[in-house]
Design a protein around this motif. Structure first.
Motif, PDB file in Angstrom:
ATOM      1  N   HIS A   1      -4.128   2.778  -5.696  1.00 54.89           N
ATOM      2  CA  HIS A   1      -4.209   1.356  -6.014  1.00 54.89           C
ATOM      3  C   HIS A   1      -3.832   0.585  -4.765  1.00 54.89           C
ATOM      4  O   HIS A   1      -3.261   1.139  -3.815  1.00 54.89           O
ATOM      5  CB  HIS A   1      -3.301   0.995  -7.202  1.00 54.89           C
ATOM      6  CG  HIS A   1      -1.842   1.129  -6.902  1.00 54.89           C
ATOM      7  ND1 HIS A   1      -1.007   0.064  -6.752  1.00 54.89           N
ATOM      8  CD2 HIS A   1      -1.059   2.239  -6.721  1.00 54.89           C
ATOM      9  CE1 HIS A   1       0.221   0.483  -6.508  1.00 54.89           C
ATOM     10  NE2 HIS A   1       0.218   1.800  -6.483  1.00 54.89           N
ATOM     11  N   ALA A   2      -4.133  -0.704  -4.748  1.00 56.51           N
ATOM     12  CA  ALA A   2      -3.869  -1.529  -3.569  1.00 56.51           C
ATOM     13  C   ALA A   2      -3.696  -2.976  -4.006  1.00 56.51           C
ATOM     14  O   ALA A   2      -4.164  -3.397  -5.075  1.00 56.51           O
ATOM     15  CB  ALA A   2      -5.012  -1.401  -2.565  1.00 56.51           C
TER      16      ALA A   2
ATOM     17  N   THR B   1     -10.347  -5.552   1.316  1.00 50.95           N
ATOM     18  CA  THR B   1     -11.740  -5.253   1.660  1.00 50.95           C
ATOM     19  C   THR B   1     -12.065  -3.776   1.479  1.00 50.95           C
ATOM     20  O   THR B   1     -13.084  -3.295   1.995  1.00 50.95           O
ATOM     21  CB  THR B   1     -12.019  -5.646   3.120  1.00 50.95           C
ATOM     22  OG1 THR B   1     -11.128  -4.927   3.983  1.00 50.95           O
ATOM     23  CG2 THR B   1     -11.827  -7.147   3.315  1.00 50.95           C
ATOM     24  N   LEU B   2     -11.222  -3.059   0.717  1.00 51.89           N
ATOM     25  CA  LEU B   2     -11.435  -1.629   0.540  1.00 51.89           C
ATOM     26  C   LEU B   2     -12.660  -1.382  -0.327  1.00 51.89           C
ATOM     27  O   LEU B   2     -12.800  -1.950  -1.407  1.00 51.89           O
ATOM     28  CB  LEU B   2     -10.199  -0.991  -0.103  1.00 51.89           C
ATOM     29  CG  LEU B   2      -8.929  -0.980   0.742  1.00 51.89           C
ATOM     30  CD1 LEU B   2      -7.739  -0.515  -0.080  1.00 51.89           C
ATOM     31  CD2 LEU B   2      -9.119  -0.081   1.973  1.00 51.89           C
TER      32      LEU B   2
ATOM     33  N   ILE C   1      -1.951   5.799   3.318  1.00 53.30           N
ATOM     34  CA  ILE C   1      -1.176   6.022   2.099  1.00 53.30           C
ATOM     35  C   ILE C   1       0.246   5.543   2.368  1.00 53.30           C
ATOM     36  O   ILE C   1       0.946   6.090   3.225  1.00 53.30           O
ATOM     37  CB  ILE C   1      -1.181   7.505   1.693  1.00 53.30           C
ATOM     38  CG1 ILE C   1      -2.618   7.976   1.451  1.00 53.30           C
ATOM     39  CG2 ILE C   1      -0.323   7.726   0.451  1.00 53.30           C
ATOM     40  CD1 ILE C   1      -2.730   9.460   1.154  1.00 53.30           C
ATOM     41  N   LEU C   2       0.686   4.510   1.636  1.00 54.55           N
ATOM     42  CA  LEU C   2       1.981   3.873   1.897  1.00 54.55           C
ATOM     43  C   LEU C   2       3.111   4.476   1.078  1.00 54.55           C
ATOM     44  O   LEU C   2       4.220   4.670   1.582  1.00 54.55           O
ATOM     45  CB  LEU C   2       1.884   2.370   1.621  1.00 54.55           C
ATOM     46  CG  LEU C   2       0.857   1.597   2.459  1.00 54.55           C
ATOM     47  CD1 LEU C   2       0.849   0.128   2.049  1.00 54.55           C
ATOM     48  CD2 LEU C   2       1.171   1.733   3.947  1.00 54.55           C
ATOM     49  N   GLU C   3       2.860   4.750  -0.187  1.00 54.21           N
ATOM     50  CA  GLU C   3       3.922   5.286  -1.048  1.00 54.21           C
ATOM     51  C   GLU C   3       3.312   5.964  -2.257  1.00 54.21           C
ATOM     52  O   GLU C   3       2.124   5.782  -2.564  1.00 54.21           O
ATOM     53  CB  GLU C   3       4.892   4.187  -1.488  1.00 54.21           C
ATOM     54  CG  GLU C   3       4.257   3.099  -2.334  1.00 54.21           C
ATOM     55  CD  GLU C   3       5.238   2.011  -2.710  1.00 54.21           C
ATOM     56  OE1 GLU C   3       5.332   1.710  -3.917  1.00 54.21           O
ATOM     57  OE2 GLU C   3       5.914   1.481  -1.806  1.00 54.21           O
TER      58      GLU C   3
ATOM     59  N   LEU D   1      -0.094   4.088  -3.408  1.00 55.18           N
ATOM     60  CA  LEU D   1      -0.386   2.756  -2.887  1.00 55.18           C
ATOM     61  C   LEU D   1      -1.010   2.918  -1.504  1.00 55.18           C
ATOM     62  O   LEU D   1      -0.453   3.592  -0.641  1.00 55.18           O
ATOM     63  CB  LEU D   1       0.883   1.915  -2.798  1.00 55.18           C
ATOM     64  CG  LEU D   1       0.745   0.539  -2.160  1.00 55.18           C
ATOM     65  CD1 LEU D   1      -0.162  -0.358  -2.986  1.00 55.18           C
ATOM     66  CD2 LEU D   1       2.121  -0.098  -1.968  1.00 55.18           C
ATOM     67  N   ILE D   2      -2.160   2.304  -1.303  1.00 55.81           N
ATOM     68  CA  ILE D   2      -2.842   2.408  -0.009  1.00 55.81           C
ATOM     69  C   ILE D   2      -3.080   1.024   0.574  1.00 55.81           C
ATOM     70  O   ILE D   2      -3.029   0.016  -0.118  1.00 55.81           O
ATOM     71  CB  ILE D   2      -4.180   3.183  -0.135  1.00 55.81           C
ATOM     72  CG1 ILE D   2      -5.168   2.396  -1.006  1.00 55.81           C
ATOM     73  CG2 ILE D   2      -3.943   4.580  -0.662  1.00 55.81           C
ATOM     74  CD1 ILE D   2      -6.543   3.017  -1.036  1.00 55.81           C
ATOM     75  N   ARG D   3      -3.382   1.039   1.862  1.00 56.26           N
ATOM     76  CA  ARG D   3      -3.703  -0.209   2.564  1.00 56.26           C
ATOM     77  C   ARG D   3      -4.790   0.097   3.571  1.00 56.26           C
ATOM     78  O   ARG D   3      -4.794   1.150   4.207  1.00 56.26           O
ATOM     79  CB  ARG D   3      -2.463  -0.737   3.295  1.00 56.26           C
ATOM     80  CG  ARG D   3      -2.692  -2.052   4.047  1.00 56.26           C
ATOM     81  CD  ARG D   3      -1.460  -2.416   4.848  1.00 56.26           C
ATOM     82  NE  ARG D   3      -1.212  -1.408   5.898  1.00 56.26           N
ATOM     83  CZ  ARG D   3      -0.068  -1.305   6.567  1.00 56.26           C
ATOM     84  NH1 ARG D   3       0.948  -2.109   6.280  1.00 56.26           N
ATOM     85  NH2 ARG D   3       0.065  -0.390   7.497  1.00 56.26           N
TER      86      ARG D   3
END
Length: 211
Positions: free
Chosen positions: A180-181, A186-187, A195-197, A206-208
């Motif tokens: 999820h983000a 703009t994904l 991958i952040l967490e 959680l991705i960015r």
């Protein structure tokens, strides 16, 4: 046949015959599922409770490693060791011991045969164990949190706070993960992301998007 039976139940082979019977009973229990042969043995990674236990375990582990008997379940090592030692001692008892004239010499020579059989059995068992090690290699599974910090490729048409999935490149089969983000973003499918967490409760990441 009578000489073989006499050798098996006579000194020194009788000591190993008793151990061999214990091994046979153990494997019969393993065959019916009452014991787990892979979990039985010495855990060299076990953290002992006392300093004395730590020293004893470290010494035993050192001997096992030095003799080349590590890498397979300890139950298999013991079984092979007893079987090989019993075979050598039984052969000596059948062909050598009948030539020993007196009871005292019989005990002395028999003790020597027992010790030599065990020593040779350790060497032979180490040779037999070597090709078996690959069958008992434990592969450490990758934990979910270990993916944090890696990059992934978005596989869904969009990623928002509730929906999304991505792929993480790995050796062998790639990993498919739920992501999820934060929005707006703009994904979209095929885009790389960080991958952040990891959210253990929702089992998703959680991705960015890359800047």
């Amino acid at each position: 046949m009578d000489r073989f039976i006499d050798a098996a139940i006579g000194y020194p082979t009788a000591v190993l015959t008793a151990l061999l019977l214990v091994v046979l009973v153990y494997w019969l229990l393993a065959l019916v599922g009452w014991v787990d042969f892979e979990s039985t043995g010495i855990d060299l990674e076990l953290a002992p409770q006392t300093e004395g236990d730590a020293g004893e375990l470290s010494t035993l582990a050192g001997y096992v490693m030095a003799l080349g008997l590590s890498g397979v379940p300890f139950s298999i090592v013991v079984s092979l060791l007893v079987l090989v030692a019993w075979t050598l001692s039984c052969l000596a008892g059948e062909w050598l011991m009948p030539w020993v004239p007196t009871l005292l010499l019989h005990v002395v020579v028999g003790t020597g045969v027992l010790l030599l059989s065990v020593a040779l059995a350790i060497f032979v068992t180490a040779l037999l164990v070597r090709p078996l090690r690959g069958l008992f290699v434990t592969h450490q599974a990758m934990g979910n949190a270990s993916l944090v910090g890696q990059t992934c490729t978005v596989m869904s048409q969009r990623v928002d706070e509730r929906h999304g999935h991505a792929e993480v490149a790995q050796r062998g089969a790639n990993l498919q993960i739920q992501v999820h983000a934060e929005t707006p973003n703009t994904l979209t499918k095929g885009m790389p992301a960080y991958i952040l967490e990891y959210d253990a409760a929702a089992n998703r990441y959680l991705i960015r998007g890359e800047p």
